[in-house]
Write a protein that holds these residues in place. Structure first.
Motif, PDB file in Angstrom:
ATOM      1  N   GLU A  17     -46.003-118.012   4.796  1.00  0.00           N
ATOM      2  CA  GLU A  17     -45.066-116.968   5.235  1.00  0.00           C
ATOM      3  C   GLU A  17     -45.737-115.998   6.195  1.00  0.00           C
ATOM      4  N   PHE A  18     -46.991-115.661   5.912  1.00  0.00           N
ATOM      5  CA  PHE A  18     -47.732-114.765   6.788  1.00  0.00           C
ATOM      6  C   PHE A  18     -47.899-115.395   8.174  1.00  0.00           C
ATOM      7  N   ILE A  19     -48.334-116.635   8.225  1.00  0.00           N
ATOM      8  CA  ILE A  19     -48.561-117.312   9.507  1.00  0.00           C
ATOM      9  C   ILE A  19     -47.257-117.480  10.276  1.00  0.00           C
ATOM     10  N   VAL A  23     -46.800-115.794  13.926  1.00  0.00           N
ATOM     11  CA  VAL A  23     -46.532-116.614  15.113  1.00  0.00           C
ATOM     12  C   VAL A  23     -45.204-116.206  15.751  1.00  0.00           C
ATOM     13  N   ARG A  24     -44.222-115.934  14.933  1.00  0.00           N
ATOM     14  CA  ARG A  24     -42.889-115.585  15.413  1.00  0.00           C
ATOM     15  C   ARG A  24     -42.866-114.265  16.169  1.00  0.00           C
ATOM     16  N   HIS A  25     -43.681-113.315  15.764  1.00  0.00           N
ATOM     17  CA  HIS A  25     -43.625-111.973  16.345  1.00  0.00           C
ATOM     18  C   HIS A  25     -44.804-111.663  17.259  1.00  0.00           C
ATOM     19  N   THR A  43     -38.354-102.512   8.962  1.00  0.00           N
ATOM     20  CA  THR A  43     -39.362-103.544   9.173  1.00  0.00           C
ATOM     21  C   THR A  43     -40.739-102.909   9.170  1.00  0.00           C
ATOM     22  N   LEU A  44     -41.679-103.636   8.599  1.00  0.00           N
ATOM     23  CA  LEU A  44     -43.080-103.236   8.604  1.00  0.00           C
ATOM     24  C   LEU A  44     -43.922-104.476   8.823  1.00  0.00           C
ATOM     25  N   TYR A  45     -45.172-104.242   9.152  1.00  0.00           N
ATOM     26  CA  TYR A  45     -46.132-105.330   9.294  1.00  0.00           C
ATOM     27  C   TYR A  45     -46.910-105.476   7.993  1.00  0.00           C
ATOM     28  N   MET A  66     -38.664-109.393   2.483  1.00  0.00           N
ATOM     29  CA  MET A  66     -38.108-110.710   2.784  1.00  0.00           C
ATOM     30  C   MET A  66     -38.464-111.046   4.231  1.00  0.00           C
ATOM     31  N   PRO A  67     -38.487-112.326   4.562  1.00  0.00           N
ATOM     32  CA  PRO A  67     -38.720-112.688   5.963  1.00  0.00           C
ATOM     33  C   PRO A  67     -37.578-112.173   6.824  1.00  0.00           C
ATOM     34  N   LEU A  68     -37.872-111.853   8.085  1.00  0.00           N
ATOM     35  CA  LEU A  68     -36.827-111.431   9.017  1.00  0.00           C
ATOM     36  C   LEU A  68     -35.908-112.616   9.308  1.00  0.00           C
TER      37      LEU A  68
END
Length: 74
Positions: A17-19, A23-25, A43-45, A66-68
């Motif tokens: 999930e982290f990767i 990659v997405r952002h 949203t946060l990092y 949750m994932p975006l």
């Protein structure tokens, strides 16, 4: 899970999930979160050290995440 929200007491983002979020952002791993005491999601990092932070690097106490979702394309 409740409506897709994952309480931080249950688990934090795993390596996959982290990767995927990173990659997405392209800047950092960004997630939709609920901050302790807040009325709205934001949203946060997330860092692999377990810290949730904003664009200025300020840490926050997150209670659920949750994932975006994918961006709407009409």
């Amino acid at each position: 899970m409740s409506n897709g929200w994952i309480p931080t007491t249950e688990r934090l983002p795993d390596q996959r999930e982290f990767i995927e979020a990173y990659v997405r952002h392209a800047y950092a791993a960004e997630f939709l979160v609920t901050i302790e005491g807040a009325d709205k999601a934001t949203t946060l990092y997330y860092s692999q050290t377990g810290v949730w932070f904003n664009e200025q690097g300020e840490p926050y106490k997150v209670v659920a995440w949750m994932p975006l979702p994918e961006v709407f394309r009409g």
